[in-house]
Motif scaffolding. Sequence first.
Motif, mmCIF file in Angstrom:
data_model
loop_
_atom_site.group_PDB
_atom_site.id
_atom_site.type_symbol
_atom_site.label_atom_id
_atom_site.label_comp_id
_atom_site.label_asym_id
_atom_site.label_seq_id
_atom_site.Cartn_x
_atom_site.Cartn_y
_atom_site.Cartn_z
ATOM 1 N N PHE A 33 5.219 4.057 1.833
ATOM 2 C CA PHE A 33 4.855 2.711 1.404
ATOM 3 C C PHE A 33 4.786 1.792 2.612
ATOM 4 O O PHE A 33 5.568 1.907 3.551
ATOM 5 C CB PHE A 33 5.866 2.174 0.389
ATOM 6 N N TYR A 34 3.814 0.861 2.576
ATOM 7 C CA TYR A 34 3.585 -0.071 3.664
ATOM 8 C C TYR A 34 3.370 -1.467 3.093
ATOM 9 O O TYR A 34 2.873 -1.619 1.982
ATOM 10 C CB TYR A 34 2.327 0.328 4.459
ATOM 11 N N ASP A 35 3.708 -2.476 3.894
ATOM 12 C CA ASP A 35 3.386 -3.842 3.490
ATOM 13 C C ASP A 35 1.917 -4.110 3.805
ATOM 14 O O ASP A 35 1.187 -3.217 4.240
ATOM 15 C CB ASP A 35 4.322 -4.852 4.152
ATOM 16 N N ALA A 36 1.475 -5.346 3.614
ATOM 17 C CA ALA A 36 0.065 -5.692 3.826
ATOM 18 C C ALA A 36 -0.366 -5.476 5.279
ATOM 19 O O ALA A 36 -1.534 -5.188 5.546
ATOM 20 C CB ALA A 36 -0.192 -7.130 3.412
ATOM 21 N N ALA A 37 0.568 -5.579 6.215
ATOM 22 C CA ALA A 37 0.261 -5.371 7.637
ATOM 23 C C ALA A 37 0.422 -3.904 8.044
ATOM 24 O O ALA A 37 0.398 -3.590 9.233
ATOM 25 C CB ALA A 37 1.158 -6.252 8.496
ATOM 26 N N MET A 38 0.608 -3.014 7.051
ATOM 27 C CA MET A 38 0.775 -1.573 7.268
ATOM 28 C C MET A 38 2.043 -1.233 8.065
ATOM 29 O O MET A 38 2.077 -0.254 8.792
ATOM 30 C CB MET A 38 -0.464 -0.949 7.912
ATOM 31 N N LYS A 39 3.097 -2.034 7.890
ATOM 32 C CA LYS A 39 4.408 -1.705 8.447
ATOM 33 C C LYS A 39 5.139 -0.908 7.378
ATOM 34 O O LYS A 39 5.182 -1.297 6.212
ATOM 35 C CB LYS A 39 5.197 -2.968 8.802
ATOM 36 N N GLU A 40 5.756 0.214 7.788
ATOM 37 C CA GLU A 40 6.405 1.102 6.828
ATOM 38 C C GLU A 40 7.557 0.402 6.111
ATOM 39 O O GLU A 40 8.343 -0.315 6.724
ATOM 40 C CB GLU A 40 6.905 2.359 7.542
ATOM 41 N N GLN A 41 7.636 0.660 4.799
ATOM 42 C CA GLN A 41 8.682 0.098 3.947
ATOM 43 C C GLN A 41 9.465 1.240 3.302
ATOM 44 O O GLN A 41 8.888 2.272 2.974
ATOM 45 C CB GLN A 41 8.059 -0.762 2.842
ATOM 46 N N THR A 42 10.739 1.035 3.109
ATOM 47 C CA THR A 42 11.551 2.023 2.410
ATOM 48 C C THR A 42 11.290 1.898 0.917
ATOM 49 O O THR A 42 11.285 0.790 0.381
ATOM 50 C CB THR A 42 13.042 1.785 2.698
ATOM 51 N N PRO A 43 11.033 3.026 0.228
ATOM 52 C CA PRO A 43 10.834 2.927 -1.221
ATOM 53 C C PRO A 43 12.097 2.419 -1.905
ATOM 54 O O PRO A 43 13.206 2.809 -1.547
ATOM 55 C CB PRO A 43 10.513 4.361 -1.650
ATOM 56 N N THR A 44 11.907 1.537 -2.861
ATOM 57 C CA THR A 44 13.050 0.984 -3.585
ATOM 58 C C THR A 44 12.952 1.357 -5.063
ATOM 59 O O THR A 44 13.548 2.324 -5.491
ATOM 60 C CB THR A 44 13.116 -0.553 -3.406
ATOM 61 N N ASN A 51 0.848 -1.190 0.000
ATOM 62 C CA ASN A 51 0.000 0.000 0.000
ATOM 63 C C ASN A 51 0.882 1.238 0.000
ATOM 64 O O ASN A 51 2.020 1.203 0.464
ATOM 65 C CB ASN A 51 -0.892 0.031 1.247
ATOM 66 N N ALA A 52 0.341 2.314 -0.517
ATOM 67 C CA ALA A 52 1.017 3.605 -0.461
ATOM 68 C C ALA A 52 0.074 4.563 0.252
ATOM 69 O O ALA A 52 -1.147 4.367 0.252
ATOM 70 C CB ALA A 52 1.332 4.109 -1.861
ATOM 71 N N GLU A 53 0.623 5.584 0.881
ATOM 72 C CA GLU A 53 -0.193 6.584 1.566
ATOM 73 C C GLU A 53 0.100 7.960 0.981
ATOM 74 O O GLU A 53 1.237 8.427 1.021
ATOM 75 C CB GLU A 53 0.085 6.582 3.068
#
Length: 146
Positions: free
Chosen positions: A57-68, A42-44
């Motif tokens: 950006f977040y994974d399915a569990a809404m944990k923040e991810q670093t954009p790649t 997901n993106a916010e």
Amino acid sequence: MKILLNILFVLAIAIAVAPALADAQVKAGPRKGRVLELEAKNAEFFVEKDRTVSIAFYDAAMKEQTPTSEVVVATAEAPSGKSKLEFEKKGNLLVSKTPLPAGEHYTVVVQVKASADAKSKNFRIPLDLSVCKGCGNAEYACTCDE
């Protein structure tokens, strides 16, 4: 008899379409921005105080991810004319290089690609920066049923 068949036909279509309409409900992310649902993540979309747009950006569990490899481009369809927003990486966010045009109550079209060669997914966001009294989010990310 023909009227009864027409009523049943319309009812069947309404039942088939209802789940699709229910999925169209706006979801807010951890920063109280609008969630843009992608396939694997997901993106916010969030408008900062200086009117720049940031995308987290977040994974399915809404944990923040670093954009790649994600690519984001937005177009503000303001009354003064269309304005393209390009994004650059700042920490764990993609932030627009320029702010949104003055005013509000116009549409921002956001195009998100998982990678440079992937197909883009488009989101049309009606820009309203006023705060909803019901949920406390900006109206563009309002999660109320109204």
